[in-house]
Design an enzyme around this catalytic site. Sequence first.
Site, PDB file in Angstrom:
ATOM      1  N   HIS A  62       0.987  -1.157   0.234  1.00  0.00           N
ATOM      2  CA  HIS A  62       0.050  -0.092  -0.014  1.00  0.00           C
ATOM      3  C   HIS A  62       0.809   1.143  -0.129  1.00  0.00           C
ATOM      4  O   HIS A  62       1.911   1.140   0.695  1.00  0.00           O
ATOM      5  CB  HIS A  62      -0.812  -0.004   1.135  1.00  0.00           C
ATOM      6  CG  HIS A  62      -1.977   0.944   1.242  1.00  0.00           C
ATOM      7  ND1 HIS A  62      -1.887   2.295   1.521  1.00  0.00           N
ATOM      8  CD2 HIS A  62      -3.339   0.842   0.794  1.00  0.00           C
ATOM      9  CE1 HIS A  62      -2.940   2.877   1.326  1.00  0.00           C
ATOM     10  NE2 HIS A  62      -3.792   2.160   0.843  1.00  0.00           N
TER      11      HIS A  62
ATOM     12  N   GLU B 229      -3.847   1.584  -7.366  1.00  0.00           N
ATOM     13  CA  GLU B 229      -4.165   2.960  -6.535  1.00  0.00           C
ATOM     14  C   GLU B 229      -3.073   4.108  -6.944  1.00  0.00           C
ATOM     15  O   GLU B 229      -2.138   4.141  -6.132  1.00  0.00           O
ATOM     16  CB  GLU B 229      -4.057   2.546  -4.970  1.00  0.00           C
ATOM     17  CG  GLU B 229      -5.025   1.534  -4.786  1.00  0.00           C
ATOM     18  CD  GLU B 229      -5.429   1.531  -3.273  1.00  0.00           C
ATOM     19  OE1 GLU B 229      -6.562   1.491  -2.972  1.00  0.00           O
ATOM     20  OE2 GLU B 229      -4.425   1.605  -2.361  1.00  0.00           O
TER      21      GLU B 229
HETATM   22  P1  PGA Z   1      -9.634   5.974  -0.078  1.00  0.00           P
HETATM   23  O1  PGA Z   1      -8.399   5.106   0.225  1.00  0.00           O
HETATM   24  O2  PGA Z   1     -10.580   5.007  -0.493  1.00  0.00           O
HETATM   25  O3  PGA Z   1      -9.551   6.659   1.036  1.00  0.00           O
HETATM   26  O4  PGA Z   1      -8.923   6.913  -1.141  1.00  0.00           O
HETATM   27  C1  PGA Z   1      -7.991   3.960  -0.758  1.00  0.00           C
HETATM   28  C2  PGA Z   1      -6.808   3.267  -0.011  1.00  0.00           C
HETATM   29  O5  PGA Z   1      -6.015   3.703   0.705  1.00  0.00           O
HETATM   30  O6  PGA Z   1      -6.768   1.908  -0.088  1.00  0.00           O
END
Ligand code: PGA
Length: 267
Positions: free
Chosen positions: A95, A167
């Site tokens: 992450h 992401e």
């Molecule tokens: P968010 O976070 O939906 O608050 O943007 C996504 C994540 O960090 O996995």
Amino acid sequence: MSKRILIVGNWKMHLNASQASVLLHRLHERIKIHRAIEVVLAPSMLVLQPLSMQLDRRKFRLAAQNAYHKDEGAFTGEVSFSMLQDLVHYVIIGHSERRLHFEEGLEVVRDKVASAVRNGITPLLCVGETGQERHAGETKQVLHDQITTALSNLTADEIEEVVIAYEPVWAISTFEGEIAKPDDVGLSLKFIRKQVAELYGEKTAKALRLLYGGSVDDQIVRGYLELEDCDGVLVGGASLNYHKFAGIVDVAYQLSQERGDGDDNNT
Ligand code: PGA
């Protein structure tokens, strides 16, 4: 039937045991069992155990947010993948908050992915470029480096078991929180699948599940779930709000119905 839509809620470092229990209770009341959808909750390490006792396994699975790649030893403060084996189906690895705040580099992520697979836990591997990298036109290079390194210790068969979440750091609500255009997300997901196809073959790439994550909520989730290469979403902030998270599951269910996958609605 196509792949089940995977909806993952990353609760990050929020909710103590009683707050987590309340949220699970509300989600349980609000979310039905859907065969076409898999709902995964990633609470803090501390509450995995109590939530596993409370959880209806027909509706929810658990994910850890992190673990250490060695199975056991003198590593004060760490929890290993082997210790999580009976507790979770998934572990979030790589992450951006771990890459940026805890300086987890490409090799650390690679070792964690390998350790998860060795211990029978599915890695939810997060990849994505920062805003700076995006503006410098480095998105593809960043994704290429993150993916090739992270998967380098796995066989093609093992890679089919991995889930990759795209992401972009600039789209995560706690970083820049810019809403990514579904078309742009679609291009990156396609690129990721192509990368895996080039490295490990078409069959592996096709079987691989790809998620999108970054400021996803019930209002905008449909645009991502409709993308050809999107098999689900990783949700941060909105997963702490049971209306929004259950709303996301509702949208996924509607979509699966429209596609002819969601023939069930049991409870
Ligand atoms: P968010 O976070 O939906 O608050 O943007 C996504 C994540 O960090 O996995």
